[in-house]
Design a protein around this motif. Structure first.
Motif, mmCIF file in Angstrom:
data_model
loop_
_atom_site.group_PDB
_atom_site.id
_atom_site.type_symbol
_atom_site.label_atom_id
_atom_site.label_comp_id
_atom_site.label_asym_id
_atom_site.label_seq_id
_atom_site.Cartn_x
_atom_site.Cartn_y
_atom_site.Cartn_z
ATOM 1 N N ASP A 87 0.823 -1.205 0.000
ATOM 2 C CA ASP A 87 0.000 0.000 0.000
ATOM 3 C C ASP A 87 0.860 1.260 0.000
ATOM 4 O OD1 ASP A 87 -3.162 -0.389 0.587
ATOM 5 O OD2 ASP A 87 -2.015 -2.097 1.354
ATOM 6 N N ILE A 88 0.559 2.140 -0.941
ATOM 7 C CA ILE A 88 1.206 3.443 -0.997
ATOM 8 C C ILE A 88 0.278 4.451 -0.327
ATOM 9 C CG2 ILE A 88 2.046 5.282 -2.515
ATOM 10 C CD1 ILE A 88 2.630 3.136 -4.613
ATOM 11 N N PRO A 89 0.716 5.116 0.739
ATOM 12 C CA PRO A 89 -0.143 6.118 1.380
ATOM 13 C C PRO A 89 -0.531 7.216 0.391
ATOM 14 C CG PRO A 89 1.749 5.597 2.768
ATOM 15 C CD PRO A 89 2.007 4.960 1.441
ATOM 16 N N CYS A 102 3.270 15.703 -4.758
ATOM 17 C CA CYS A 102 4.176 14.751 -5.413
ATOM 18 C C CYS A 102 5.331 14.384 -4.480
ATOM 19 C CB CYS A 102 4.714 15.344 -6.717
ATOM 20 S SG CYS A 102 3.504 15.452 -8.060
ATOM 21 N N GLU A 103 5.878 15.371 -3.794
ATOM 22 C CA GLU A 103 6.990 15.108 -2.874
ATOM 23 C C GLU A 103 6.566 14.221 -1.714
ATOM 24 O OE1 GLU A 103 8.537 18.854 -1.671
ATOM 25 O OE2 GLU A 103 9.454 19.299 -3.630
ATOM 26 N N LEU A 104 5.345 14.420 -1.217
ATOM 27 C CA LEU A 104 4.849 13.582 -0.123
ATOM 28 C C LEU A 104 4.786 12.110 -0.524
ATOM 29 C CD1 LEU A 104 1.980 15.820 1.315
ATOM 30 C CD2 LEU A 104 3.990 14.996 2.576
ATOM 31 N N HIS A 105 4.550 11.843 -1.804
ATOM 32 C CA HIS A 105 4.480 10.469 -2.297
ATOM 33 C C HIS A 105 5.856 9.935 -2.726
ATOM 34 C CE1 HIS A 105 0.238 11.721 -2.629
ATOM 35 N NE2 HIS A 105 -0.038 10.441 -2.511
ATOM 36 N N GLY A 106 6.885 10.777 -2.615
ATOM 37 C CA GLY A 106 8.218 10.353 -3.024
ATOM 38 C C GLY A 106 8.444 10.498 -4.519
ATOM 39 N N THR A 283 0.120 -6.078 -10.562
ATOM 40 C CA THR A 283 1.276 -5.588 -9.820
ATOM 41 C C THR A 283 0.987 -5.697 -8.328
ATOM 42 O OG1 THR A 283 2.760 -3.688 -9.502
ATOM 43 C CG2 THR A 283 0.421 -3.208 -9.778
ATOM 44 N N ASP A 284 2.009 -5.486 -7.507
ATOM 45 C CA ASP A 284 1.829 -5.500 -6.049
ATOM 46 C C ASP A 284 1.605 -4.103 -5.487
ATOM 47 O OD1 ASP A 284 2.181 -8.232 -6.028
ATOM 48 O OD2 ASP A 284 4.340 -8.112 -5.619
ATOM 49 N N GLU A 285 1.788 -3.067 -6.304
ATOM 50 C CA GLU A 285 1.663 -1.687 -5.841
ATOM 51 C C GLU A 285 0.202 -1.228 -5.910
ATOM 52 O OE1 GLU A 285 4.406 0.072 -4.797
ATOM 53 O OE2 GLU A 285 5.575 -1.750 -5.130
ATOM 54 N N ILE A 286 -0.280 -0.592 -4.830
ATOM 55 C CA ILE A 286 -1.657 -0.091 -4.812
ATOM 56 C C ILE A 286 -1.703 1.235 -4.053
ATOM 57 C CG2 ILE A 286 -2.321 -1.353 -2.716
ATOM 58 C CD1 ILE A 286 -5.069 -1.836 -4.094
ATOM 59 N N LEU A 287 -2.449 2.194 -4.593
ATOM 60 C CA LEU A 287 -2.580 3.515 -3.981
ATOM 61 C C LEU A 287 -3.831 3.543 -3.115
ATOM 62 C CD1 LEU A 287 -1.489 6.454 -3.850
ATOM 63 C CD2 LEU A 287 -3.005 6.982 -5.774
ATOM 64 N N ALA A 288 -3.676 3.913 -1.871
ATOM 65 C CA ALA A 288 -4.781 3.889 -0.916
ATOM 66 C C ALA A 288 -5.827 4.960 -1.222
ATOM 67 C CB ALA A 288 -4.243 4.090 0.504
#
Length: 391
Positions: A87-89, A102-106, A283-288
């Motif tokens: 999970d990506i915050p 954008c910066e908060l998400h890296g 994929t394994d990546e998911i945006l909350a």
């Protein structure tokens, strides 16, 4: 000897016997087993026979009626949970700059936003499609819609979008609309027809002019990303090549929040020759907290019944009375399951925790803006308005 022979010279039975089964001793083994069965049957009284004649058919009937529930409840025994997502915050506030978000998400902010394509397969979800496109409209470069004259299950259907196209004039300059003829193969696995239509959607995207690094939204009509999610992804660099979206999962309307675990919607940075339109885990990546999934969110009872017969899981309609309009209406207002199924979970804890009707929610905070701006028109999707139109 007396302990080996009786007076008649036959074998002596060392076990005490009663009057009913006294003749069993001394029989041959094959006759012995049959005699014992007769003895057992002769020893059963009438009440036991009545009990067996009632119990056995009742058990068979119960398995026939509730076999699917039994199977789903025992699912954790033979099927393991899928690999968890990473999970990506998700950070958002309307007063925070895009560069800061954008910066908060890296990620880094781009000099200009990517183009965005929203592509869907359409059946009959006119209301939800309107809410979806109104939500996404500010940030979509091109809308792509494919419609068939057949359901996934081979049932003929009218071209619903074509007959309502005038309602969507606001996106007409950005729309690529395509049709595909159904094969009408009865008895075929419905996922075959669904897969073929998704392949056709790939071709339609090329006609629409999609190119490398454009964003492509892959989701069903009722899986609606929030507009700020799409705006974030089009403005930020270094986002994953493929990213699933975790959506709030609703049933029948925004009154019945099931969970926050709808995950099939995804966003792709398009790659020619590699990106294929699909509706499974990629994929394994998911945006909350990235939007809403409102399943079976229809205005008319007839639309519920049509989807129950038409979509890929139509095998869940095990009995004809499931399609009774009065029953469908009762189930909607109760927040129960249209197919009388147990929750599709992988642990006994989750299954038991979700059993029974979905609790009513009275929150209409953070829903698609067009829905709230037109609450009178779409009140059937808001809390406290479970009654549907009969048509």
């Amino acid at each position: 000897m007396w302990w080996m022979m009786n007076e008649g010279g036959g074998h002596y039975c060392s076990k005490k016997t009663d009057d009913i089964c006294g003749d069993v001793c001394g029989q041959e083994s094959s006759r012995l087993s049959m005699s014992r069965i007769r003895c057992i049957l002769r020893g059963i009284d009438l009440k036991t026979y009545i009990f067996l004649f009632i119990l056995v058919p009742t058990c068979v009937f119960g398995i026939y009626i509730h076999g699917q529930k039994i199977s789903y409840f025992l699912r954790p025994i033979w099927e393991s949970p899928p690999k968890p997502f990473h999970d990506i915050p998700h950070y958002f506030h309307e007063n925070v700059s895009m560069e800061a978000l954008c910066e908060l998400h890296g990620w880094r902010i781009r000099e200009f936003p990517r183009r965005v394509y929203d592509a869907v397969l359409f059946s009959n979800e006119v209301d939800i499609l309107t809410i979806r496109w109104k939500e996404l409209y500010p940030y979509i470069t091109h809308f792509v819609l494919l419609e068939s004259n057949s359901t996934f299950t081979g049932i003929p259907k009218p071209m619903v979008f074509a007959s309502h196209r005038d309602q969507f004039k606001f996106i007409e300059p950005r729309l690529t609309y395509g049709t595909i003829g159904g094969r009408f193969k009865k008895g075929e696995n419905p996922f075959v027809e669904e897969a073929l239509q998704r392949v056709a959607l790939d071709y339609l995207l090329k006609i629409a002019g999609i190119s490398d690094d454009d964003l492509l939204i892959m989701s069903d009509v009722d899986e609606i990303p929030s507009r700020h999610t799409i705006n974030l992804l089009r403005w930020c660099d270094d986002i994953p090549q493929v990213l699933h979206l975790r959506l709030k999962n609703y049933l029948y309307s925004f009154e019945f929040l099931v969970d926050n675990n709808s995950w099939r919607a995804s966003v792709h940075r398009y790659q020619t020759g590699k990106t294929r339109y699909a509706h499974y885990r990629q994929t394994d990546e998911i945006l909350a907290d990235a939007g809403w999934h409102c399943s079976f969110c229809f205005r008319h009872i007839s639309e519920f019944i049509f989807k129950m017969k038409a979509y890929s899981h139509n095998d869940r309609v095990r009995f004809s009375h499931y399609l009774n309009p009065k029953r469908v209406q009762r189930v909607i207002c109760k927040g129960a399951d249209l197919f009388d199924m147990l929750p599709e979970e992988y642990t006994f804890k989750d299954i038991i925790g979700k059993m029974g009707p979905i609790p009513h929610s009275f929150s209409a905070v953070y829903l698609p803006s067009y829905l709230l701006e037109n609450a009178d028109k779409y009140k059937f999707l808001l809390p406290g308005n479970c009654l549907r139109e009969n048509e």
